[in-house]
Design an enzyme around this catalytic site. Sequence first.
Site, PDB file in Angstrom:
ATOM      1  N   THR A  46       0.836  -1.202   0.000  1.00  0.00           N
ATOM      2  CA  THR A  46       0.000   0.000   0.000  1.00  0.00           C
ATOM      3  C   THR A  46       0.871   1.253   0.000  1.00  0.00           C
ATOM      4  O   THR A  46       1.698   1.444   0.895  1.00  0.00           O
ATOM      5  CB  THR A  46      -0.913   0.021   1.234  1.00  0.00           C
ATOM      6  OG1 THR A  46      -1.716  -1.157   1.229  1.00  0.00           O
ATOM      7  CG2 THR A  46      -1.806   1.247   1.223  1.00  0.00           C
ATOM      8  N   CYS A  84      -3.446  -1.518   7.900  1.00  0.00           N
ATOM      9  CA  CYS A  84      -4.136  -0.851   6.784  1.00  0.00           C
ATOM     10  C   CYS A  84      -4.908   0.385   7.232  1.00  0.00           C
ATOM     11  O   CYS A  84      -4.501   1.504   6.954  1.00  0.00           O
ATOM     12  CB  CYS A  84      -5.092  -1.833   6.098  1.00  0.00           C
ATOM     13  SG  CYS A  84      -4.270  -3.066   5.077  1.00  0.00           S
ATOM     14  N   ARG A 102       0.379  -5.930  14.743  1.00  0.00           N
ATOM     15  CA  ARG A 102       0.903  -4.688  14.161  1.00  0.00           C
ATOM     16  C   ARG A 102      -0.022  -3.506  14.436  1.00  0.00           C
ATOM     17  O   ARG A 102      -1.215  -3.558  14.184  1.00  0.00           O
ATOM     18  CB  ARG A 102       1.083  -4.853  12.645  1.00  0.00           C
ATOM     19  CG  ARG A 102       2.224  -5.784  12.259  1.00  0.00           C
ATOM     20  CD  ARG A 102       2.276  -5.995  10.768  1.00  0.00           C
ATOM     21  NE  ARG A 102       1.104  -6.707  10.273  1.00  0.00           N
ATOM     22  CZ  ARG A 102       0.842  -6.911   8.975  1.00  0.00           C
ATOM     23  NH1 ARG A 102       1.661  -6.437   8.064  1.00  0.00           N
ATOM     24  NH2 ARG A 102      -0.236  -7.581   8.622  1.00  0.00           N
TER      25      ARG A 102
END
Length: 442
Positions: A127, A267, A338
């Site tokens: 990303t 994300c 994470r």
Amino acid sequence: MNFSNIYLELIAGQAKLALVGLGYVGMPIAVEFAKHVPVIGFDINEKRISEYRKGIDATNEVGAAIAQTTVDFTADASRLKEARFIIVAVPTPVNEDTTPDLRPIEGAARTVGENLSPGTIVVFESTVYPGVTEDICIPLIEQYSRLKCGVDWKIGYSPERINPGDRVHTLTSVVKVVSGMDEESSREIKKVYDIIIKAGTHPVSTIKTAEAVKVVENSQRDINIAFVNEVAMMCDRMHIDTAEVIEGMNTKWNALGFRPGLVGGHCIGVDPYYLTNAAEKLGYHSQIILNGRKVNDSMGAYVADAAIKQMIEAGMAPKKATVLILGITFKENCPDTRNSKVADIINRLQEFEIDPVVADSWADSDVAKEAYGVDLVPADDLPKADCVIVAVGHKEYRSMSMMQLKKLFKPELSDSEKVLIDVKSLYRKDELEASGMRYWRL
């Protein structure tokens, strides 16, 4: 240079596909492709490679399939020279100041460049903000390979859409956005991904468009969660049950179904910063996205403050209380820690000299220690608590009865002195009220 025969050579077993980066994204892709074509799986983490070779999947993304896969796992970057189709799936985190940290993707581009064979198509899945693939990755690969992009090799971008721990929206069942630098590369990239993506692929006109798709779709989700988080804070002050409000709202056909919570992970908690940082460089300051991030980044502290308030109202001294936190991964039923916002709860409590006990059977204790300085306590060794914060909706926590929850508390406490913080609204309101415990839920 002929790039239009790569798909046919892969299917025939005459060419190899390589994955660079074998984490939560790259490893499932490698395993799926290996069911159809020869695959080389490369990662710089030798411990990870050793585990994969032994059939151990620490990500829990493919499970037992790791033991049967034909992926050729390696930590030797020179093996990439054997591939004609290379997919790069490395992390793209942010720095402490929330600016994009492109070091992993720059390192991957250098590695690919040093081991690139003519006639190869390289596809990035990491990303990034629009422009990174063409403005940063291409020059690096050209520099280290001394091969000209568009002549000796070609490039594309296909944003990853893997949702760790999700057994419904899997790699093969989610439409894959694909793009290439020109018509030939775009067509070949689509054909290669069509090998594994049962839901089909969705080509877009440019690489920058594909890059934008990823950061925009996650920014949209982040904003929607920020909205319900803000609603939750308002309802809390109005003494209204947020979950009941949202359940009522969701009876309307156009409700979106978002619920409040901690927004972490690799994300949603990161991608909006990639988008807004790119916009800032062009002179546009985000009016909505960054405010949504501000709300979501504040929720860990908000939960901790609610726990402290409830402990005080229960008549205890928070500094002397035993606080137990259940869950440290960024989401339920997944070992991925994470960017976990449970760490924000811990940090906020520590500001008040409260050192919580943390347990999570899904998380890797070594990773939790390295990332957050937390020593995870096994379920059998948990001390009895004054306050229990159920921070993650793991299935074993979701299935706990009120009686099981009560057993987590000190036996000398009356029910009204037991403070339960239900961050994910896992438990029914009527059962919580009937339990007699002092509860709070987001």
